[in-house]
Design a protein around this motif. Structure first.
Motif, mmCIF file in Angstrom:
data_model
loop_
_atom_site.group_PDB
_atom_site.id
_atom_site.type_symbol
_atom_site.label_atom_id
_atom_site.label_comp_id
_atom_site.label_asym_id
_atom_site.label_seq_id
_atom_site.Cartn_x
_atom_site.Cartn_y
_atom_site.Cartn_z
ATOM 1 N N THR A 98 0.825 -1.200 0.000
ATOM 2 C CA THR A 98 0.000 0.000 0.000
ATOM 3 C C THR A 98 0.855 1.243 0.000
ATOM 4 N N ALA A 99 0.214 2.362 -0.320
ATOM 5 C CA ALA A 99 0.946 3.625 -0.381
ATOM 6 C C ALA A 99 1.443 4.038 0.999
ATOM 7 N N ASP A 100 0.597 3.871 2.014
ATOM 8 C CA ASP A 100 0.971 4.335 3.348
ATOM 9 C C ASP A 100 0.723 3.305 4.441
ATOM 10 N N GLY A 101 0.486 2.040 4.066
ATOM 11 C CA GLY A 101 0.340 1.007 5.083
ATOM 12 C C GLY A 101 -1.055 0.463 5.193
ATOM 13 N N ALA A 102 -1.179 -0.724 5.757
ATOM 14 C CA ALA A 102 -2.468 -1.381 5.828
ATOM 15 C C ALA A 102 -2.900 -1.708 7.244
ATOM 16 N N ARG A 103 -2.108 -1.352 8.228
ATOM 17 C CA ARG A 103 -2.509 -1.639 9.594
ATOM 18 C C ARG A 103 -3.730 -0.803 9.961
ATOM 19 N N GLY A 104 -4.546 -1.347 10.826
ATOM 20 C CA GLY A 104 -5.746 -0.644 11.227
ATOM 21 C C GLY A 104 -6.976 -1.135 10.491
ATOM 22 N N ALA A 105 -6.795 -1.905 9.398
ATOM 23 C CA ALA A 105 -7.934 -2.467 8.692
ATOM 24 C C ALA A 105 -8.577 -3.550 9.551
ATOM 25 N N ASP A 106 -9.896 -3.634 9.502
ATOM 26 C CA ASP A 106 -10.619 -4.624 10.304
ATOM 27 C C ASP A 106 -10.702 -5.985 9.617
ATOM 28 N N ALA A 107 -10.583 -5.991 8.285
ATOM 29 C CA ALA A 107 -10.641 -7.250 7.545
ATOM 30 C C ALA A 107 -10.096 -7.000 6.143
ATOM 31 N N TRP A 108 -9.928 -8.090 5.394
ATOM 32 C CA TRP A 108 -9.464 -7.931 4.014
ATOM 33 C C TRP A 108 -10.082 -8.988 3.125
ATOM 34 N N LEU A 109 -10.110 -8.715 1.821
ATOM 35 C CA LEU A 109 -10.663 -9.622 0.824
ATOM 36 C C LEU A 109 -9.664 -9.783 -0.313
#
Length: 219
Positions: A98-109
């Protein structure tokens, strides 16, 4: 931009930023079948996504990892909506995706495996996770308890560094703004990583902005 009412009389309001034309035109067919979804909005640009967030309330925001950034995290965090990232990879998005990070997301697909059953399962997990043991809805900031405790241990100088860091300033720029050495800035950043349980400066910035806990600093 597409917007439709789903079949659910009561359910979730979903905002989905489509990553390509195929998704934009195919997703309505899937979302219309989901019993958990009451209303959905689809858009193709970050600007349209931001505009809809300002105009309406959503329970779930779905964003492709390629479009995820600190501003997007902040916009979603300010609304209290749950964040779902989509990824072309068969693994949870990492900072390198990702451009600036993916932490903090509640879920992913995973984009190639998105279908009705997968979306329904993920949404159900988010609904279940948002309810306490007695069925009461949790505060959107409940997951930030540990982070809040960490912030309580941050010194006044570290807070100033954190505020400037989250604004995207480099170590050299922070040093000039605060009138301290670059070695001092590096020391403060290292302390912040430890206190806020983060692996790098981007993760720190995303954590505090998404949960609305960003300290402010002004000259």
């Amino acid at each position: 931009m597409e917007d439709e009412e789903g079949d659910g009389a009561e359910g979730l309001r979903v905002l989905w930023l489509a990553h390509d034309e195929v998704s934009f035109h195919g997703l309505p067919i899937l979302l219309a079948r989901l019993t958990l979804v009451r209303l959905y909005r689809l858009c193709r640009t970050v600007e349209a996504f931001h505009g809809l967030l300002q105009e309406e309330r959503f329970d779930i925001c779905v964003v492709p990892s390629q479009s995820y950034s600190a501003p997007v995290a902040t916009w979603v965090g300010q609304t209290g909506a749950r964040l779902v990232l989509t990824s072309p990879h068969a693994r949870r998005p990492s900072f390198g995706d990702t451009a600036d990070g993916a932490r903090g997301a509640d879920a992913w697909l995973q984009e190639q495996r998105i279908d009705c059953h997968v979306i329904q399962r993920v949404l159900q997990q988010l609904v279940d996770a948002n309810a306490g043991p007695d069925g009461a809805e949790r505060s959107p900031h409940s997951s930030g308890t540990l982070l809040e405790r960490g912030l309580n241990r941050v010194t006044q100088r570290e807070r100033a560094v954190l505020s400037l860091l989250a604004q995207g300033l480099s170590n050299q720029q922070i040093a000039r703004a605060l009138g301290i050495s670059i070695h001092g800035v590096k020391r403060h950043v290292s302390n912040l990583l430890i206190k806020l349980d983060s692996s790098n400066r981007t993760e720190v910035a995303l954590k505090v902005t998404q949960l609305g806990l960003l300290p402010t600093y002004r000259n």
